[in-house]
Each structure stands twice: as C-alpha cells, then as structure tokens.
Design a protein around this motif. Structure first.
Motif, PDB file in Angstrom:
ATOM      1  N   UNK A 329       0.811  -1.222   0.000  1.00 51.12           N
ATOM      2  CA  UNK A 329       0.000   0.000   0.000  1.00 51.12           C
ATOM      3  C   UNK A 329       0.843   1.270   0.000  1.00 51.12           C
ATOM      4  N   UNK A 330       2.153   1.158   0.243  1.00 54.11           N
ATOM      5  CA  UNK A 330       2.996   2.342   0.211  1.00 54.11           C
ATOM      6  C   UNK A 330       2.637   3.379   1.244  1.00 54.11           C
ATOM      7  N   UNK A 331       2.188   2.931   2.429  1.00 55.88           N
ATOM      8  CA  UNK A 331       1.694   3.875   3.435  1.00 55.88           C
ATOM      9  C   UNK A 331       2.648   4.060   4.608  1.00 55.88           C
ATOM     10  N   UNK A 332       3.944   3.807   4.404  1.00 53.37           N
ATOM     11  CA  UNK A 332       4.890   3.972   5.494  1.00 53.37           C
ATOM     12  C   UNK A 332       5.899   5.083   5.228  1.00 53.37           C
ATOM     13  N   UNK A 333       5.820   5.747   4.080  1.00 56.00           N
ATOM     14  CA  UNK A 333       6.781   6.791   3.733  1.00 56.00           C
ATOM     15  C   UNK A 333       6.175   8.170   3.634  1.00 56.00           C
ATOM     16  N   UNK A 334       4.968   8.355   4.173  1.00 58.72           N
ATOM     17  CA  UNK A 334       4.353   9.670   4.141  1.00 58.72           C
ATOM     18  C   UNK A 334       3.743  10.005   2.785  1.00 58.72           C
ATOM     19  N   UNK A 335       3.311  11.253   2.652  1.00 60.09           N
ATOM     20  CA  UNK A 335       2.625  11.696   1.442  1.00 60.09           C
ATOM     21  C   UNK A 335       3.455  11.554   0.171  1.00 60.09           C
ATOM     22  N   UNK A 336       4.774  11.855   0.168  1.00 63.78           N
ATOM     23  CA  UNK A 336       5.538  11.687  -1.080  1.00 63.78           C
ATOM     24  C   UNK A 336       5.457  10.270  -1.629  1.00 63.78           C
TER      25      UNK A 336
END
Length: 395
Positions: A329-336
């Motif tokens: 989900x790519x939800x561990x690196x913040x908005x960028x």
C-alpha cells in the motif's frame, strides 16, 4: 531466441494477461483510494482523532478503557484492543459475539487519557469499506482472497513473460519510442510496452506482496498449529480462562512492555481469539521507527497470573507477511511515497487497459497489416516490421 521460443513466450504472456487483466484492473482501481485512506477518512469525517492535550497528561488505566467500551455492548466480548501508529491518544476496542473470528464486530474509540468514549466508528460500511472488501476478497471471504492470490500469480507470470518478449520485439526501436504517425493500435502497443517496462519493478513488487497478503489467514492458522501449540502444551486440556478470573489488563501491558524496552504496543489479543490462546493475553509490540513499526513481537502473558510465559520470534513467513503489507500500500513513507504509489498505480491501469484494447482490436489490426503488406512490396524489410509482429502476438 528462436521463433519457436518467442511464440511460446508470447502464448504464455497473452493468456496469463487475459485471464487476470480484468481482476487486476479492479484491484488497481480499488487500490487507488486505499493509498489515501487516512486522508479520505479525514475529508469524509469518518476518522476519529483524540482531542489535543498536553504531552504530560496522565493516561487512563487500560482496565478503565475496556470497561467504558464494554459498557456500551455488555452482551459482547472484547476480542482486541489496539492503538493507531500515529495517535497514542486513542484506544480502539473491538467487541464481537464470541472470541471466534467474525465479520460481526463493534468498534469503540476511547480516549487514552480520560477513558471517555469518543465515538463508535463503523468500519463495515461506506465507500472506503466497499473499496477495501473488493480489493481484499471480492466479498467472498477466504475463497475470494485465494482467488485474487491466484490472479496475482498470473500477473507475475505476465510480467516475466513480457520482459522476455520486450527485447526481441523492440530490438529495432529506440527505448521509449512511441510511433505516433502509425495506426492507433501500434501507438497503443508502444505505449503499453513503454509503461510496462518503466513500471516493471513496482508492478512486480505490488503483485508479489499482494499475493502474499491473500495468504494471511492460512499463515496465521499455520503459525498457531506450528509454534503456538507447542508453547501452550502446559495448558493443554484446561478450559478458557473465565473473565472473572483474569488479572488487570493494565498490568498485563506493563509486563509485556518490560520484556522489550523501547517498543510500543500495537494491539492486544484476548484469550480465545485467533491471535492468542485460551489462557493468555497476547500483547503484540512494534518498533518505534517507520520500518520496524510493521515488525511485531508477540508477548504471551498468563491471563490469571500476569506472568510473561513466552515471547517467541515470529517465523519468517509471518515476517514476510508483515513486511509485504506496507510495501503493497505504500503507506509507510508519508505523502511523497503515497503520491508515487498513486502515479505508478495509474500507469499500471493504463498498461492493463491498453493490453485489453490491443487484444480486442487484434482482428482489425491483422487485416490492416495484410492490406499494408499488399500495398507495399518493401514492407517485409521495413524497420517497423517487428512491432507489427508484436501487435499480432501480444494481447
């Protein structure tokens, strides 16, 4: 490669793509809003936030938090209590008819400082819930998850076969070439090939991690059978610890945190639930950093005596599952990172849609190619010929 191998790989690519494309399109479309589920929740007003208080505000006892939530649904049992990664001012208490896994649950949000109930969020309705269920199991439970896992496997086959075919079919064209002056199908073919090779690593990563995620239920059951059962051998034959005989949950949390200084609580599973045993409160701790926050460490605490009886390391297959979830989900690196994930998701939607378009237009393309060949005797030696062959071979 010789022509026979090319035809074999083209056949594998065509049918693996055709079988999974519609479902992969569904997953990409439903996955797009899930990348921004917190932000969408804030916009829709469905996200619960703890009131702002000074950092030194004392915290309420976890027993008081449980009592406040259970008072709203006294006929139910507490399955889990969890804390969001980004807000330690909240506890979410999950209550169900029995400790067994079920979709019939009530969630109560309680302020961790005051012990007061803030809301009863409904996670089983609304737009985001529909997107989540379609993305996870097609509203079909475990069979739906395993079916989507198989579609993910076909996607990986399609990606690998597409990479194998890319070199022989694009050898006479510069990288990134899109022949805008040719027929529409050739332009879409070039765009399909370009976006496919650019998003290759991301698509393979998301496809592989998504496939692993569909095995979650089976991996947890195997962990219970393989490792948890041996840890519970001393308790074999004993009934589930009655609620009246259980010790303080606040003390349980303190005992667990003492086993791993510096870690934070992720969630607590109560006796008899899927993540615990009939005799323990299992406290799952997480690391304090963005990456380690997804790597959990279970601590089994005897529900009667509040004695820490075991703190086993998770086996490699559960670690792989936990690592695959944030990568998916790519939800561990913040908005960028969320924006990058969304752009790559949109590019993959174009790849899948163009592949479907190319297959649906294959008959007209073959007729147009024959007409072009008949009108131009020099066509067999033209530089664009390999791409026409590609158009016939690929969906």
């Amino acid at each position: 490669m010789n022509s026979r191998r090319i035809k074999t790989w083209a056949w594998v690519h065509k049918w693996s793509s055709l079988v999974c494309t519609v479902f992969m399109l569904l997953l990409c479309i439903t996955g797009l809003p899930l990348i921004f589920h917190h932000e969408i929740g804030h916009l829709l007003g469905t996200e619960v936030e703890a009131p702002k208080m000074p950092a030194e505000t004392p915290r309420a006892s976890l027993d008081r938090v449980i009592e406040a939530a259970h008072a709203l649904h006294p006929e139910r049992v507490v399955q889990f209590v969890s804390q969001p990664e980004d807000d330690d001012g909240l506890w979410f208490v999950t209550l169900t008819p029995t400790p067994a896994p079920t979709d019939d649950f009530k969630s109560v949000a309680v302020d961790a400082r005051t012990g007061q109930v803030l809301a009863q969020p409904k996670f089983d309705e609304g737009f985001m819930w529909v997107m989540f269920k379609l993305h996870v199991d097609l509203f079909a439970g475990l069979p739906g998850k395993l079916f989507l896992g198989f579609m993910g496997l076909l996607l990986l086959v399609a990606i690998v076969s597409g990479v194998v075919l890319y070199a022989p079919f694009m050898r006479k064209l510069d990288f990134g070439t899109v022949r805008r002056e040719r027929r529409p199908r050739l332009k879409w073919l070039d765009l399909h090939n370009l976006l496919g090779i650019v998003t290759l690593v991301w698509a393979f990563t998301v496809g592989a991690t998504g496939m692993i995620n569909t095995w979650a239920d089976l991996l947890i059951k195997y962990w219970q059978h393989d490792q948890l059962s041996s840890l519970l051998a001393p308790y074999r034959g004993q009934p589930e610890t009655p609620k009246a005989e259980r010790a303080s949950l606040q003390r349980t949390l303190e005992v667990a945190l003492a086993q791993a200084p510096g870690m934070k609580v992720s969630f607590i599973a109560f006796p008899g639930t899927a993540f615990s045993s009939p005799h323990h409160n299992t406290v799952f701790l997480r690391g304090p950093e963005p990456l380690t926050s997804r790597l959990l460490r279970p601590v089994l605490v005897d529900a009667r005596t509040n004695e820490a009886t075991a703190s086993p390391k998770l086996p490699w297959y559960l670690t792989a599952l936990l690592v695959s979830q944030p990568l998916h989900f790519g939800d561990y690196g913040g908005m960028p990172m969320q924006i990058i994930w969304a752009l790559l998701d949109i590019a993959t939607i174009i790849v899948l849609g163009s592949g479907l378009y190319l297959w649906l237009r294959r008959g007209k393309a073959a007729a147009a190619a024959q007409a072009e060949d008949a009108a131009s005797p020099a066509a067999p030696g033209a530089a664009g010929r390999p791409a026409v062959t590609t158009a016939r071979a690929r969906p």
